[in-house]
Design an enzyme around this catalytic site. Structure first.
Site, PDB file in Angstrom:
ATOM      1  N   ALA A 102       0.844  -1.196   0.000  1.00 25.88           N
ATOM      2  CA  ALA A 102       0.000   0.000   0.000  1.00 25.88           C
ATOM      3  C   ALA A 102       0.880   1.247   0.000  1.00 25.88           C
ATOM      4  CB  ALA A 102      -0.874  -0.005   1.237  1.00 25.88           C
ATOM      5  N   GLY A 147      -1.043  -5.246  -0.201  1.00 26.28           N
ATOM      6  CA  GLY A 147      -2.051  -5.146  -1.259  1.00 26.28           C
ATOM      7  C   GLY A 147      -1.612  -5.832  -2.542  1.00 26.28           C
ATOM      8  N   GLU A 151      -2.444  -9.308  -2.005  1.00 25.15           N
ATOM      9  CA  GLU A 151      -3.901  -9.447  -1.892  1.00 25.15           C
ATOM     10  C   GLU A 151      -4.578  -9.419  -3.267  1.00 25.15           C
ATOM     11  OE1 GLU A 151      -3.945  -6.436   1.310  1.00 25.15           O
ATOM     12  OE2 GLU A 151      -5.358  -7.774   2.295  1.00 25.15           O
ATOM     13  N   GLU A 162       1.620  -6.298   7.125  1.00 23.60           N
ATOM     14  CA  GLU A 162       0.841  -5.263   7.816  1.00 23.60           C
ATOM     15  C   GLU A 162       1.085  -5.188   9.326  1.00 23.60           C
ATOM     16  OE1 GLU A 162      -0.191  -7.160   5.398  1.00 23.60           O
ATOM     17  OE2 GLU A 162      -1.171  -5.892   3.915  1.00 23.60           O
ATOM     18  N   ASP A 209      11.324   6.969   8.891  1.00 27.36           N
ATOM     19  CA  ASP A 209      12.509   6.215   8.506  1.00 27.36           C
ATOM     20  C   ASP A 209      12.917   6.591   7.072  1.00 27.36           C
ATOM     21  OD1 ASP A 209      14.456   4.087   8.848  1.00 27.36           O
ATOM     22  OD2 ASP A 209      13.255   2.975   7.390  1.00 27.36           O
ATOM     23  N   ASP A 269      46.381   2.416  19.299  1.00 26.84           N
ATOM     24  CA  ASP A 269      46.150   2.599  20.733  1.00 26.84           C
ATOM     25  C   ASP A 269      47.514   2.778  21.375  1.00 26.84           C
ATOM     26  OD1 ASP A 269      43.439   1.755  22.623  1.00 26.84           O
ATOM     27  OD2 ASP A 269      45.365   2.003  23.654  1.00 26.84           O
ATOM     28  N   VAL A 302      39.821   7.903  25.725  1.00 26.70           N
ATOM     29  CA  VAL A 302      39.125   8.181  26.998  1.00 26.70           C
ATOM     30  C   VAL A 302      38.376   9.513  26.978  1.00 26.70           C
ATOM     31  CG1 VAL A 302      40.488   6.788  28.580  1.00 26.70           C
ATOM     32  CG2 VAL A 302      41.336   9.022  27.850  1.00 26.70           C
ATOM     33  N   GLU A 303      37.288   9.543  27.743  1.00 25.59           N
ATOM     34  CA  GLU A 303      36.394  10.707  27.736  1.00 25.59           C
ATOM     35  C   GLU A 303      36.905  11.782  28.702  1.00 25.59           C
ATOM     36  OE1 GLU A 303      34.036  11.136  25.667  1.00 25.59           O
ATOM     37  OE2 GLU A 303      32.413  12.306  26.542  1.00 25.59           O
ATOM     38  N   SER A 311      30.957  11.151  23.949  1.00 31.21           N
ATOM     39  CA  SER A 311      29.535  10.999  24.247  1.00 31.21           C
ATOM     40  C   SER A 311      28.988  12.194  25.003  1.00 31.21           C
ATOM     41  CB  SER A 311      29.287   9.710  25.026  1.00 31.21           C
ATOM     42  OG  SER A 311      30.195   9.589  26.070  1.00 31.21           O
ATOM     43  N   ASN A 362      26.707   1.957  22.075  1.00 30.07           N
ATOM     44  CA  ASN A 362      27.324   0.710  22.504  1.00 30.07           C
ATOM     45  C   ASN A 362      26.272  -0.396  22.608  1.00 30.07           C
ATOM     46  OD1 ASN A 362      29.161  -1.075  23.596  1.00 30.07           O
ATOM     47  ND2 ASN A 362      29.111  -0.180  25.630  1.00 30.07           N
TER      48      ASN A 362
HETATM   49  P1  NAD Z   1      37.701   2.595  26.713  1.00 32.23           P
HETATM   50  O1  NAD Z   1      38.295   3.021  27.998  1.00 32.23           O
HETATM   51  O2  NAD Z   1      37.181   1.235  26.573  1.00 32.23           O
HETATM   52  O3  NAD Z   1      38.764   2.810  25.557  1.00 32.23           O
HETATM   53  C1  NAD Z   1      39.575   3.943  25.414  1.00 32.23           C
HETATM   54  C2  NAD Z   1      40.839   3.494  24.708  1.00 32.23           C
HETATM   55  O4  NAD Z   1      41.599   4.630  24.331  1.00 32.23           O
HETATM   56  C3  NAD Z   1      41.751   2.633  25.566  1.00 32.23           C
HETATM   57  O5  NAD Z   1      42.052   1.471  24.873  1.00 32.23           O
HETATM   58  C4  NAD Z   1      42.991   3.491  25.752  1.00 32.23           C
HETATM   59  O6  NAD Z   1      44.165   2.725  25.835  1.00 32.23           O
HETATM   60  C5  NAD Z   1      42.958   4.301  24.484  1.00 32.23           C
HETATM   61  N1  NAD Z   1      43.725   5.545  24.527  1.00 32.23           N
HETATM   62  C6  NAD Z   1      43.848   6.431  25.527  1.00 32.23           C
HETATM   63  N2  NAD Z   1      44.641   7.440  25.128  1.00 32.23           N
HETATM   64  C7  NAD Z   1      45.002   7.190  23.846  1.00 32.23           C
HETATM   65  C8  NAD Z   1      45.814   7.865  22.901  1.00 32.23           C
HETATM   66  N3  NAD Z   1      46.430   8.987  23.201  1.00 32.23           N
HETATM   67  N4  NAD Z   1      45.939   7.306  21.692  1.00 32.23           N
HETATM   68  C9  NAD Z   1      45.346   6.150  21.379  1.00 32.23           C
HETATM   69  N5  NAD Z   1      44.596   5.465  22.251  1.00 32.23           N
HETATM   70  C10 NAD Z   1      44.417   5.984  23.467  1.00 32.23           C
HETATM   71  O7  NAD Z   1      36.603   3.675  26.392  1.00 32.23           O
HETATM   72  P2  NAD Z   1      35.331   3.548  25.447  1.00 32.23           P
HETATM   73  O8  NAD Z   1      34.174   3.127  26.242  1.00 32.23           O
HETATM   74  O9  NAD Z   1      35.691   2.804  24.230  1.00 32.23           O
HETATM   75  O10 NAD Z   1      35.092   5.071  25.071  1.00 32.23           O
HETATM   76  C11 NAD Z   1      35.825   5.749  24.092  1.00 32.23           C
HETATM   77  C12 NAD Z   1      35.084   7.000  23.700  1.00 32.23           C
HETATM   78  O11 NAD Z   1      33.798   6.645  23.215  1.00 32.23           O
HETATM   79  C13 NAD Z   1      34.842   7.986  24.817  1.00 32.23           C
HETATM   80  O12 NAD Z   1      34.923   9.284  24.318  1.00 32.23           O
HETATM   81  C14 NAD Z   1      33.433   7.656  25.259  1.00 32.23           C
HETATM   82  O13 NAD Z   1      32.785   8.731  25.874  1.00 32.23           O
HETATM   83  C15 NAD Z   1      32.803   7.352  23.933  1.00 32.23           C
HETATM   84  N6  NAD Z   1      31.577   6.538  24.003  1.00 32.23           N
HETATM   85  C16 NAD Z   1      31.501   5.480  24.833  1.00 32.23           C
HETATM   86  C17 NAD Z   1      30.348   4.736  24.885  1.00 32.23           C
HETATM   87  C18 NAD Z   1      30.240   3.536  25.795  1.00 32.23           C
HETATM   88  O14 NAD Z   1      29.123   3.100  26.054  1.00 32.23           O
HETATM   89  N7  NAD Z   1      31.330   2.969  26.254  1.00 32.23           N
HETATM   90  C19 NAD Z   1      29.274   5.069  24.066  1.00 32.23           C
HETATM   91  C20 NAD Z   1      29.392   6.141  23.194  1.00 32.23           C
HETATM   92  C21 NAD Z   1      30.556   6.869  23.173  1.00 32.23           C
END
Ligand code: NAD
Length: 715
Positions: free
Chosen positions: A69, A117, A120, A140, A297, A344, A402-403, A430, A454
């Protein structure tokens, strides 16, 4: 019998045979809409009036027969008063009956898709032949609906009740071979000979009128089988559906009930019953939402395609950070044929990332989706390193380290010195603002946010975050990459928490407030799961990780201090202080373990209640499920309305799709804005007034106060 319309062409062939061909002008596919039905009526009237005709061949000039449809027409159709909806449905059904009652036999040749449809109309003919690549189905229920053009009536009378129940409740397309086995099509041919085979069958049918007449008689009679046989089939289906039907989507259960009630009746009674159920189901919240989601979508896909226009093709990327996210991004890219340089600072993380990719690939091999050679090639396309070698050739680098703002800034600056001046840098942060990261860069226009969820291989959404200085070309490159990875990119504006995490934060704050008011977390989880969420908020915190959740919430709350202010104790901080981080430590609100057979188990963790008692301001408090649901949902809905007001997402469709894909937002609600539309802005403001004492999280934004306006308009 000559006809040239917008959707159908008809002509006369040799030997008194007419051909009705679906061939939608100016479109790539045939759909069933008002125009098609009107033209079908005209052609059938002409065919009936032509006393020299002896048979009708029904074909399509497109790759697919008829894909279903025209869903774009549903909004206006379903908004009709019930009697008008019934009348419109009856008028369409009369056309299908006219096809079934032609004074000569009709044969349909099905190539490609015959869905909804499309199937159908084929069921209304006397014979169906299909090409090997054809797929047939009644999807449907996926839109919260049931077939409404005789599908529930003709399918069980042609192929039996068991097949009809299976096809209609699953909504899944079926291959031509399976359809032949089920008795839905009479024969299967190679596409090149399909038309000739259909014609030949038609000639044979013309020679043997008793055969097609007997088929018609069976289609007008009750469904075959004894009462007991039918009852058995329906009971088994009810049980299956009860176990797997999505919450608050009544279409499958209603379809089974309808099939049961209509089975002992003749065609015309059964059609009336189908029409009544269709009119009922079309008015449910689930149908209203799922139809909008289907349309949204398509809008999201179109926008993504437009946003990616002009970006160069991507064969290779570089990823910085091989943790949970970086590893997932590398795997998901490689799986789609994109080579990855993965860097890494720790060899152990690189090893871990590759081991995870190997494990996921092995799973695909075991399940038969990949062969070993291909899996090996995919794994080999991820090349790990601890230095920047090769980064100078990368067009796009995704940063997933790292965040921490200072670390990210330093690393991005260093990266900028290594890559080409035109290279795009996509940060998977994030919670940090893209503008705050860009401030450290010499070429801020090349930085864009690329927020994956994730676990990356499973989660379809990618928020593409446009910083205030991000160039169109950089955004296009990142959207193109997300598409190449098979993801759904949605472009959002930079700001604390971007879109999805920002919208979920007030919901999580509402959870903390409920705990402080003395409500039991188990009751809260139960109420929200009953409402339609895949998991309640306590469970969700356990899955995300308490420390991660706390960190992200802190950053987002700091961005909106006037509203996202906590005047109660933070439950996540209490958990973190005890190292109860959730699933990753085996304990959070719940305890996670394996049962005797090795299956993961979740139960209320020892000490959770005692710990949470410390948060309570006035002892325990019992609230109804409805009150819990309102207190949890309102702040989320209001934040969504604010995000649209501020242009964080460009449209209601994009915003709601992001919530559906990123959060597992209950599908029957269709997203936050669709849910507000369903409730009505006035009702939402009324609820805000009722809960006003709970503070600024419950203050409605301007767009809702003004009332009346809907986020979605009906076509
Ligand atoms: P994680 O701690 O699992 O991994 C981070 C990695 O970065 C580690 O392996 C560390 O050794 C590496 N690292 C640190 N400094 C570095 C450098 N100078 N060069 C290269 N590698 C380096 O963290 P994650 O959960 O994978 O998160 C990574 C990013 O993704 C963050 O910004 C986080 O906010 C974002 N994020 C995470 C999620 C989640 O659910 N885990 C979801 C969305 C976004």
């Amino acid at each position: 019998m000559m006809f040239t319309g917008v959707a159908i062409c008809a002509r006369r062939l040799a030997d008194g045979i007419g051909e009705l061909c679906f061939d939608r002008r100016d479109e790539s596919v045939n759909k069933f809409d008002r125009t098609t039905i009107a033209e079908l009526r005209q052609v059938l009237a002409a065919a009936r009036a032509d006393t020299t005709l002896r048979g009708l061949l029904i074909t399509s000039a497109k790759e697919a027969f008829v894909v279903g449809a025209d869903i774009g027409e549903f909004g206006a159709l379903f908004a009709l008063p019930e009697q008008e909806l019934l009348a419109s449905n009856a008028a369409s059904n009369r056309v299908f009956n006219e096809l079934e009652e032609l004074p000569f036999p009709a044969v349909v040749a099905i190539d490609g898709f015959a869905l909804g449809g499309g199937l159908e109309v084929a069921l209304a003919a006397d014979y169906r032949v299909a090409s090997e690549r054809a797929q047939l189905g009644l999807p449907e229920v996926k839109l919260g609906l049931i077939p409404g053009l005789g599908g529930t009536v003709r399918l069980p009378r042609i192929a039996g009740l068991a097949t009809a129940v299976e096809w209609i409740t699953s909504g899944a397309p079926v291959t031509a071979t399976a359809a032949a086995k089920a008795g839905v099509v009479d024969d299967v041919f190679q596409p090149s000979v399909l038309r000739a085979a259909a014609l030949e069958l038609l000639h044979r049918a013309i020679e043997s009128p008793t055969t097609w007449q007997a088929r018609r008689a069976a289609k007008a009679a009750p469904v075959a089988g004894t009462v007991a046989e039918r009852a058995g089939i329906l009971a088994a289906a009810r049980e299956r559906v009860a176990a797997r039907a999505p919450k608050h989507q009544p279409a499958t259960a209603l379809a089974i009930a309808l099939l049961g009630t209509a089975a002992p009746r003749g065609r015309d009674d059964a059609l009336s019953l189908e029409a009544a159920t269709f009119a009922r189901v079309a008015r449910t919240q689930a149908a209203d939402s799922l139809v909008q989601t289907f349309i949204s979508d398509q809008i999201v896909k179109k926008r993504a395609k437009a946003a990616a226009a002009g970006a160069p093709a991507i064969e290779r990327i570089a990823v910085l950070g091989a943790g949970i996210m970086g590893g997932g991004i590398a795997y998901a890219s490689a799986l789609r044929g994109i080579g990855v340089l993965l860097k890494d600072i720790q060899q152990s993380q690189l090893d871990l990332g590759l081991a995870e990719a190997r494990k996921l690939l092995q799973k695909q091999v075991t399940s038969g989706r990949l062969d070993v050679e291909r899996a090996d090639r995919i794994l080999a396309s991820i090349s790990p390193r601890q230095d920047f070698s090769g980064f100078d050739a990368a067009g796009i680098v995704i940063e997933a380290i790292v965040e921490r703002l200072d670390t990210k800034r330093a690393v991005l600056r260093e990266l900028e010195g290594v890559v080409q001046p035109t290279a795009v840098i996509a940060s998977n942060t994030s919670s940090l603002r893209i503008d705050d990261l860009a401030a450290a860069l010499a070429r801020p226009q090349n930085l864009v946010g690329m927020h994956f969820f994730n676990p990356v291989p499973l989660m379809p959404l990618v928020e593409v975050v446009r910083g205030s200085q991000s160039s169109d070309a950089a955004v296009a490159a990142v959207v193109k990459l997300a598409l190449a990875m098979g993801k759904t990119p949605i472009v959002v504006k930079d700001g604390p928490g971007f879109l999805v995490n920002r919208i979920i934060t007030p919901y999580m704050l509402a959870f903390g407030r409920l705990l402080a008011d003395g409500v039991d977390f188990v009751q809260i989880d139960a109420a929200m799961e009953a409402f339609g969420w895949p998991m309640g908020p306590a469970y969700l915190n356990d899955v995300v990780g308490m420390d991660t959740g706390m960190h992200v919430a802190a950053t987002i709350c700091a961005g909106f201090p006037e509203r996202m202010r906590r005047t109660w104790k933070d439950p996540l901080a209490v958990m973190v202080a005890q190292r109860r981080l959730g699933q990753k430590t085996g304990i959070g609100f719940y305890r996670y373990s394996l049962d005797a057979s090795g299956k993961p188990q979740k139960r209320v963790a020892e000490g959770s209640h005692a710990l949470l008692e410390q948060l309570r301001e006035h002892g325990a408090c019992e609230l109804s499920a409805a009150e819990i649901q309102e207190r949890m949902m309102l702040p989320l809905l209001l934040e969504a309305a604010r995000c649209l007001e501020e242009g964080v997402a460009a449209s209601a469709s994009e915003l709601d799709m992001a919530l559906l894909l990123g959060l597992g937002f209950p599908p029957y609600l269709g997203g936050a804005l669709k849910y507000i539309d369903w409730l009505g802005a006035e009702r939402v403001v009324e609820l805000c007034e009722r809960y006003a004492a709970l503070g600024p999280l419950y203050e409605p934004p301007q767009s809702l106060r003004r009332g009346a306006r809907k986020f979605y308009s009906r076509a």
